[in-house]
Scaffold this motif. Structure first.
Motif, PDB file in Angstrom:
ATOM      1  N   ALA A  53       0.814  -1.207   0.000  1.00 57.89           N
ATOM      2  CA  ALA A  53       0.000   0.000   0.000  1.00 57.89           C
ATOM      3  C   ALA A  53       0.857   1.270   0.000  1.00 57.89           C
ATOM      4  O   ALA A  53       0.379   2.337  -0.331  1.00 57.89           O
ATOM      5  CB  ALA A  53      -0.939   0.014   1.200  1.00 57.89           C
ATOM      6  N   HIS A  54       2.127   1.157   0.361  1.00 54.10           N
ATOM      7  CA  HIS A  54       3.007   2.325   0.398  1.00 54.10           C
ATOM      8  C   HIS A  54       3.617   2.562  -0.975  1.00 54.10           C
ATOM      9  O   HIS A  54       3.998   1.628  -1.665  1.00 54.10           O
ATOM     10  CB  HIS A  54       4.132   2.111   1.412  1.00 54.10           C
ATOM     11  N   THR A  55       3.726   3.822  -1.337  1.00 51.95           N
ATOM     12  CA  THR A  55       4.370   4.162  -2.602  1.00 51.95           C
ATOM     13  C   THR A  55       5.883   4.148  -2.409  1.00 51.95           C
ATOM     14  O   THR A  55       6.371   4.293  -1.285  1.00 51.95           O
ATOM     15  CB  THR A  55       3.930   5.562  -3.083  1.00 51.95           C
ATOM     16  N   PRO A  56       6.623   3.994  -3.480  1.00 56.29           N
ATOM     17  CA  PRO A  56       8.090   4.018  -3.352  1.00 56.29           C
ATOM     18  C   PRO A  56       8.613   5.318  -2.740  1.00 56.29           C
ATOM     19  O   PRO A  56       9.577   5.311  -1.993  1.00 56.29           O
ATOM     20  CB  PRO A  56       8.567   3.858  -4.793  1.00 56.29           C
ATOM     21  N   GLU A  57       7.945   6.433  -3.024  1.00 60.50           N
ATOM     22  CA  GLU A  57       8.377   7.715  -2.460  1.00 60.50           C
ATOM     23  C   GLU A  57       8.213   7.724  -0.947  1.00 60.50           C
ATOM     24  O   GLU A  57       9.055   8.259  -0.218  1.00 60.50           O
ATOM     25  CB  GLU A  57       7.586   8.880  -3.088  1.00 60.50           C
ATOM     26  N   GLU A  58       7.096   7.142  -0.453  1.00 56.53           N
ATOM     27  CA  GLU A  58       6.881   7.071   0.992  1.00 56.53           C
ATOM     28  C   GLU A  58       7.945   6.206   1.663  1.00 56.53           C
ATOM     29  O   GLU A  58       8.459   6.553   2.732  1.00 56.53           O
ATOM     30  CB  GLU A  58       5.502   6.491   1.308  1.00 56.53           C
ATOM     31  N   ILE A  59       8.283   5.113   1.035  1.00 55.16           N
ATOM     32  CA  ILE A  59       9.293   4.223   1.602  1.00 55.16           C
ATOM     33  C   ILE A  59      10.650   4.923   1.628  1.00 55.16           C
ATOM     34  O   ILE A  59      11.368   4.874   2.628  1.00 55.16           O
ATOM     35  CB  ILE A  59       9.361   2.909   0.800  1.00 55.16           C
ATOM     36  N   ARG A  60      11.007   5.612   0.553  1.00 58.47           N
ATOM     37  CA  ARG A  60      12.278   6.349   0.518  1.00 58.47           C
ATOM     38  C   ARG A  60      12.316   7.419   1.595  1.00 58.47           C
ATOM     39  O   ARG A  60      13.336   7.608   2.266  1.00 58.47           O
ATOM     40  CB  ARG A  60      12.475   6.990  -0.854  1.00 58.47           C
ATOM     41  N   ALA A  61      11.207   8.153   1.760  1.00 56.45           N
ATOM     42  CA  ALA A  61      11.159   9.197   2.781  1.00 56.45           C
ATOM     43  C   ALA A  61      11.336   8.601   4.178  1.00 56.45           C
ATOM     44  O   ALA A  61      12.081   9.148   5.006  1.00 56.45           O
ATOM     45  CB  ALA A  61       9.829   9.951   2.697  1.00 56.45           C
ATOM     46  N   ARG A  62      10.693   7.475   4.448  1.00 56.70           N
ATOM     47  CA  ARG A  62      10.844   6.824   5.756  1.00 56.70           C
ATOM     48  C   ARG A  62      12.283   6.380   5.989  1.00 56.70           C
ATOM     49  O   ARG A  62      12.837   6.564   7.075  1.00 56.70           O
ATOM     50  CB  ARG A  62       9.953   5.589   5.844  1.00 56.70           C
ATOM     51  N   LEU A  63      12.900   5.791   4.969  1.00 56.00           N
ATOM     52  CA  LEU A  63      14.279   5.337   5.112  1.00 56.00           C
ATOM     53  C   LEU A  63      15.222   6.517   5.344  1.00 56.00           C
ATOM     54  O   LEU A  63      16.150   6.437   6.149  1.00 56.00           O
ATOM     55  CB  LEU A  63      14.716   4.548   3.876  1.00 56.00           C
TER      56      LEU A  63
END
Length: 77
Positions: free
Chosen positions: A31-41
């Protein structure tokens, strides 16, 4: 023969329940977009970079002699 049938049905129910739990987890993960995952990392990396950490692993503990200490002294580190 009846107990074996009940045991088999319980096993099938367990397999179905496990599959449902895994499918739900996979849907939540996707459900998470790649941009959200990058921002979290990046947030996690920044938090770890700012936090004070232990001494560098190459530096020997004070007062302890040993092979590593002797090698580092020889090399001038």
């Amino acid at each position: 023969m009846r107990p074996w049938k009940l045991l088999g049905l319980a096993g099938l129910a367990g397999v179905a329940a496990t599959g449902a739990v895994l499918a739900r987890g996979e849907r939540q993960r996707r459900a998470h977009t790649p941009e959200e995952i990058r921002a979290r990392l990046r947030e996690r990396h920044a938090a770890l970079a700012d936090a004070p950490g232990p001494a560098s692993p190459a530096a020997p503990a004070p007062g302890r002699g040993g092979r590593l200490t002797r090698l580092l002294r020889r090399r001038g580190v």
